[in-house]
Write an enzyme that holds these catalytic residues in place. Sequence first.
Site, PDB file in Angstrom:
ATOM      1  N   THR A 132       2.497   7.712   7.481  1.00 39.58           N
ATOM      2  CA  THR A 132       1.063   7.960   7.613  1.00 39.58           C
ATOM      3  C   THR A 132       0.740   9.439   7.800  1.00 39.58           C
ATOM      4  OG1 THR A 132      -0.774   7.605   9.142  1.00 39.58           O
ATOM      5  CG2 THR A 132       1.404   7.371  10.067  1.00 39.58           C
ATOM      6  N   ASP A 133      -0.493   9.804   7.456  1.00 35.55           N
ATOM      7  CA  ASP A 133      -0.938  11.177   7.703  1.00 35.55           C
ATOM      8  C   ASP A 133      -1.157  11.451   9.199  1.00 35.55           C
ATOM      9  OD1 ASP A 133      -3.260   9.670   8.092  1.00 35.55           O
ATOM     10  OD2 ASP A 133      -4.499  10.802   6.677  1.00 35.55           O
ATOM     11  N   GLU A 134      -1.230  10.361   9.996  1.00 34.59           N
ATOM     12  CA  GLU A 134      -1.538  10.553  11.424  1.00 34.59           C
ATOM     13  C   GLU A 134      -0.445  11.306  12.169  1.00 34.59           C
ATOM     14  OE1 GLU A 134      -3.259   7.393  13.602  1.00 34.59           O
ATOM     15  OE2 GLU A 134      -4.464   6.699  11.921  1.00 34.59           O
ATOM     16  N   TYR A 158       0.768   5.000  18.446  1.00 38.63           N
ATOM     17  CA  TYR A 158       1.080   4.594  17.069  1.00 38.63           C
ATOM     18  C   TYR A 158       1.647   5.760  16.272  1.00 38.63           C
ATOM     19  CZ  TYR A 158       0.228   3.943  12.071  1.00 38.63           C
ATOM     20  OH  TYR A 158       0.364   3.921  10.706  1.00 38.63           O
ATOM     21  N   LYS A 162       5.382   6.387  14.633  1.00 40.37           N
ATOM     22  CA  LYS A 162       5.627   6.607  13.202  1.00 40.37           C
ATOM     23  C   LYS A 162       6.347   7.957  12.994  1.00 40.37           C
ATOM     24  CE  LYS A 162       4.565   4.483  10.026  1.00 40.37           C
ATOM     25  NZ  LYS A 162       5.262   3.385   9.293  1.00 40.37           N
TER      26      LYS A 162
HETATM   27  P1  NAD Z   1      -0.242  -4.191   8.597  1.00 38.81           P
HETATM   28  O1  NAD Z   1      -0.333  -4.164  10.081  1.00 38.81           O
HETATM   29  O2  NAD Z   1      -1.351  -4.812   7.808  1.00 38.81           O
HETATM   30  O3  NAD Z   1       1.091  -4.949   8.149  1.00 38.81           O
HETATM   31  C1  NAD Z   1       2.323  -4.751   8.762  1.00 38.81           C
HETATM   32  C2  NAD Z   1       3.249  -5.873   8.334  1.00 38.81           C
HETATM   33  O4  NAD Z   1       4.534  -5.644   8.938  1.00 38.81           O
HETATM   34  C3  NAD Z   1       2.787  -7.259   8.782  1.00 38.81           C
HETATM   35  O5  NAD Z   1       2.918  -8.172   7.725  1.00 38.81           O
HETATM   36  C4  NAD Z   1       3.748  -7.609   9.920  1.00 38.81           C
HETATM   37  O6  NAD Z   1       3.975  -9.009  10.054  1.00 38.81           O
HETATM   38  C5  NAD Z   1       4.994  -6.870   9.506  1.00 38.81           C
HETATM   39  N1  NAD Z   1       5.874  -6.535  10.630  1.00 38.81           N
HETATM   40  C6  NAD Z   1       5.507  -6.011  11.834  1.00 38.81           C
HETATM   41  N2  NAD Z   1       6.591  -5.854  12.608  1.00 38.81           N
HETATM   42  C7  NAD Z   1       7.655  -6.269  11.887  1.00 38.81           C
HETATM   43  C8  NAD Z   1       9.047  -6.327  12.133  1.00 38.81           C
HETATM   44  N3  NAD Z   1       9.559  -5.952  13.313  1.00 38.81           N
HETATM   45  N4  NAD Z   1       9.864  -6.803  11.168  1.00 38.81           N
HETATM   46  C9  NAD Z   1       9.356  -7.211   9.974  1.00 38.81           C
HETATM   47  N5  NAD Z   1       8.043  -7.175   9.696  1.00 38.81           N
HETATM   48  C10 NAD Z   1       7.212  -6.715  10.634  1.00 38.81           C
HETATM   49  O7  NAD Z   1       0.016  -2.699   8.157  1.00 38.81           O
HETATM   50  P2  NAD Z   1      -0.439  -1.938   6.837  1.00 38.81           P
HETATM   51  O8  NAD Z   1      -1.790  -1.386   7.051  1.00 38.81           O
HETATM   52  O9  NAD Z   1      -0.171  -2.797   5.675  1.00 38.81           O
HETATM   53  O10 NAD Z   1       0.589  -0.721   6.865  1.00 38.81           O
HETATM   54  C11 NAD Z   1       1.869  -0.839   6.233  1.00 38.81           C
HETATM   55  C12 NAD Z   1       2.631   0.452   6.451  1.00 38.81           C
HETATM   56  O11 NAD Z   1       1.894   1.547   5.906  1.00 38.81           O
HETATM   57  C13 NAD Z   1       2.853   0.799   7.918  1.00 38.81           C
HETATM   58  O12 NAD Z   1       4.127   1.358   8.041  1.00 38.81           O
HETATM   59  C14 NAD Z   1       1.783   1.848   8.220  1.00 38.81           C
HETATM   60  O13 NAD Z   1       2.209   2.719   9.229  1.00 38.81           O
HETATM   61  C15 NAD Z   1       1.672   2.548   6.889  1.00 38.81           C
HETATM   62  N6  NAD Z   1       0.366   3.143   6.585  1.00 38.81           N
HETATM   63  C16 NAD Z   1      -0.787   2.422   6.704  1.00 38.81           C
HETATM   64  C17 NAD Z   1      -2.003   2.995   6.337  1.00 38.81           C
HETATM   65  C18 NAD Z   1      -3.292   2.227   6.416  1.00 38.81           C
HETATM   66  O14 NAD Z   1      -4.360   2.829   6.209  1.00 38.81           O
HETATM   67  N7  NAD Z   1      -3.285   0.929   6.686  1.00 38.81           N
HETATM   68  C19 NAD Z   1      -2.034   4.315   5.866  1.00 38.81           C
HETATM   69  C20 NAD Z   1      -0.828   5.031   5.772  1.00 38.81           C
HETATM   70  C21 NAD Z   1       0.354   4.423   6.119  1.00 38.81           C
HETATM   71  O1  DAU Z   2      -4.642   7.607   8.477  1.00 38.72           O
HETATM   72  C1  DAU Z   2      -3.796   6.530   8.204  1.00 38.72           C
HETATM   73  C2  DAU Z   2      -3.971   5.476   9.260  1.00 38.72           C
HETATM   74  O2  DAU Z   2      -5.223   4.853   9.031  1.00 38.72           O
HETATM   75  C3  DAU Z   2      -2.850   4.430   9.269  1.00 38.72           C
HETATM   76  O3  DAU Z   2      -1.637   5.070   9.584  1.00 38.72           O
HETATM   77  C4  DAU Z   2      -3.141   3.324  10.279  1.00 38.72           C
HETATM   78  O4  DAU Z   2      -2.147   2.320  10.202  1.00 38.72           O
HETATM   79  C5  DAU Z   2      -4.487   2.727   9.948  1.00 38.72           C
HETATM   80  O5  DAU Z   2      -4.824   1.736  10.895  1.00 38.72           O
HETATM   81  C6  DAU Z   2      -5.560   3.812   9.924  1.00 38.72           C
HETATM   82  O6  DAU Z   2      -5.791   4.345  11.245  1.00 38.72           O
HETATM   83  P1  DAU Z   2      -7.268   4.699  11.770  1.00 38.72           P
HETATM   84  O7  DAU Z   2      -7.238   4.715  13.241  1.00 38.72           O
HETATM   85  O8  DAU Z   2      -7.813   5.869  11.067  1.00 38.72           O
HETATM   86  O9  DAU Z   2      -8.025   3.386  11.191  1.00 38.72           O
HETATM   87  P2  DAU Z   2      -9.141   2.436  11.828  1.00 38.72           P
HETATM   88  O10 DAU Z   2      -9.635   1.572  10.721  1.00 38.72           O
HETATM   89  O11 DAU Z   2      -8.702   1.793  13.080  1.00 38.72           O
HETATM   90  O12 DAU Z   2     -10.299   3.476  12.188  1.00 38.72           O
HETATM   91  C7  DAU Z   2     -10.868   4.317  11.196  1.00 38.72           C
HETATM   92  C8  DAU Z   2     -11.880   5.194  11.888  1.00 38.72           C
HETATM   93  O13 DAU Z   2     -12.990   4.370  12.298  1.00 38.72           O
HETATM   94  C9  DAU Z   2     -11.366   5.842  13.155  1.00 38.72           C
HETATM   95  O14 DAU Z   2     -11.943   7.133  13.279  1.00 38.72           O
HETATM   96  C10 DAU Z   2     -11.870   4.941  14.263  1.00 38.72           C
HETATM   97  C11 DAU Z   2     -13.168   4.413  13.711  1.00 38.72           C
HETATM   98  N1  DAU Z   2     -13.555   3.048  14.133  1.00 38.72           N
HETATM   99  C12 DAU Z   2     -12.635   2.058  14.003  1.00 38.72           C
HETATM  100  C13 DAU Z   2     -12.947   0.775  14.361  1.00 38.72           C
HETATM  101  C14 DAU Z   2     -11.941  -0.336  14.250  1.00 38.72           C
HETATM  102  C15 DAU Z   2     -14.835   2.796  14.586  1.00 38.72           C
HETATM  103  O15 DAU Z   2     -15.691   3.708  14.676  1.00 38.72           O
HETATM  104  N2  DAU Z   2     -15.153   1.528  14.950  1.00 38.72           N
HETATM  105  C16 DAU Z   2     -14.260   0.492  14.879  1.00 38.72           C
HETATM  106  O16 DAU Z   2     -14.604  -0.653  15.249  1.00 38.72           O
END
Ligand code: NAD
Ligand code: DAU
Length: 351
Positions: A132-134, A158, A162
Site C-alpha cells: 500500500t501507499d500508506e 495497519y 504493512k
Molecule cells: P480485504 O480486507 O478486502 O481482503 C483481505 C483478504 O485476506 C480476505 O479475504 C481475508 O479473508 C484474507 N485474509 C486475512 N488474513 C488472512 C490470513 N492470515 N491468511 C489467509 N487469508 C487471510 O483487503 P483488500 O482491500 O482486498 O486488500 C488486499 C491487499 O491489498 C492487502 O494486502 C492490502 O494491504 C493491499 N492494498 C489494499 C488497498 C485498498 O485500497 N483496499 C490499496 C493498496 C493495497
Molecule cells: O491507500 C491505500 C489504503 O486505502 C489501503 O492500504 C487500505 O487497505 C484501504 O483500507 C484504504 O485505507 P484508507 O484508510 O484510506 O481507506 P478508508 O476507506 O477506510 O478511508 C478513506 C478515507 O475516508 C480516509 O481518509 C478516511 C475517510 N473515511 C472513512 C470511512 C470508513 C470517512 O471520512 N468516513 C468513513 O466512514
Amino acid sequence: MILVTGGAGFIGANFVLDWLAQHDEPVLNLDKLTYAGNLESLATLKGDARHVFVQGDIGNSELVSGLLVQYQPRAVVNFAAESHVDRSIHGPEDFIQTNIVGTFRLLESVRAYWGSLGQTEQATFRFLHVSTDEVYGSLAPLAPAFTEQHRYEPNSPYSASKAASDHLVRAYHHTYGLPVLTTNCSNNYGPFHFPEKLIPLMIVNALAGKPLPVYGDGMQIRDWLFVKDHASAIRRVLADGKVGEVYNVGGWNEKPNVEIVHTICDLLDQLRPRSDGKSYKAQITFVKDRPGHDRRYAIDAGKLERELGWKPAETFDTGIRKTVQWYLDNPDWVAHVQSGAYRDWISTQYQ
Ligand code: NAD
Ligand code: DAU
C-alpha cells in the site's frame, strides 16, 4: 498455476476473476475467510476447474508448504492481510499476526519450496507482494506524489504492519535471493468492496437512508484507482517486473473525501432518486476524526508506465459510475454482507 493468497477479499477476488477472464492458467486461492473474505464474490467461478479454493491461514506453515509441494505454483501473489485502518486502531493484534507474522511464515514456506525447484523453475518463479501507499506516511499539501524512493513513515498500526511485511519481502530477496516483486498501490474502489471502507459504505448507507459519516473536515485526500486497473497492474508486474524492484500503482486521481461523497450522492440522485425528492447529500454528517488520520496520499505511478507500459484504463468519473451502478445492480450481495449471510456461503455452496 499461480497461488493467490487473500483471493476472497475485495482486491484478491477482483484479481482472480480478472485473471481467469484473461487466460486459462489455474489459480490456487488460499484465504482464511476472515470477516473480509467473501466467497460470494467468486460465485461465477462455481464449478470452474481452473479455480481451486482452500480455506486456510498464510501463517499455517504445514498447510502452505503442503499446498506448494502439491500444486507446484510458478508464482505467489500475496494479497492476504488485515486491511482496514479503523480496525487496526481499535485492535492491532490481528494486523501484527497476519501482516507481519503471517507474511514471514509465508515467505519461509515459499523460500523452502523455491529452494527445492530446479534451476529453470527457480529463475522464473516470482513472489509478488501486494502492498500500500500508506507505508510512505502522509504528504504535505503541495509535496510531490510518493515515488518508490520515498522514505517509509507509516502512521497507523495497519500501515506499520504493512511496512514491516514490505521490509521482510525485501530482505528475503537481498539475503536469500528469493525472486520478489513489490507493488505499493493507492486506494482502490469498485465491485465487491466491503462496506466498511469509504466508498461502499457511503453507497449502502445512502440507499438505506442512514447518515453518511465524514471524518473530521472531510478534506483528507486519497488517490483513487479502479480495482480492475490494480489487477491489470499486478498482471503486468508479474509478467515483466524486474526482480527485487518496487512499483508504485495509482490512478492519478487525488480527491478530498468530501468530494467523493458528493459525487456518490450526485450519481445516486440521478440513478436512484430519493422518494422525498431531496438529495442524498442531506444525509452527510461530519463526525469525530480518525486518530492519527493521514491528511494526504498521492502516488507517482510513472515508473510502472515508463518501464512496463502500464496505465489505468478508467478515469475516476467512469470508474465511480460503474461502481455505484454495480451496488445498485447487486442488492443481494450487499444484503448478505450486511446480514452476515455471506459467511454461510462456504457451507451452503461447498459441502
Ligand atoms: P480485504 O480486507 O478486502 O481482503 C483481505 C483478504 O485476506 C480476505 O479475504 C481475508 O479473508 C484474507 N485474509 C486475512 N488474513 C488472512 C490470513 N492470515 N491468511 C489467509 N487469508 C487471510 O483487503 P483488500 O482491500 O482486498 O486488500 C488486499 C491487499 O491489498 C492487502 O494486502 C492490502 O494491504 C493491499 N492494498 C489494499 C488497498 C485498498 O485500497 N483496499 C490499496 C493498496 C493495497
Ligand atoms: O491507500 C491505500 C489504503 O486505502 C489501503 O492500504 C487500505 O487497505 C484501504 O483500507 C484504504 O485505507 P484508507 O484508510 O484510506 O481507506 P478508508 O476507506 O477506510 O478511508 C478513506 C478515507 O475516508 C480516509 O481518509 C478516511 C475517510 N473515511 C472513512 C470511512 C470508513 C470517512 O471520512 N468516513 C468513513 O466512514
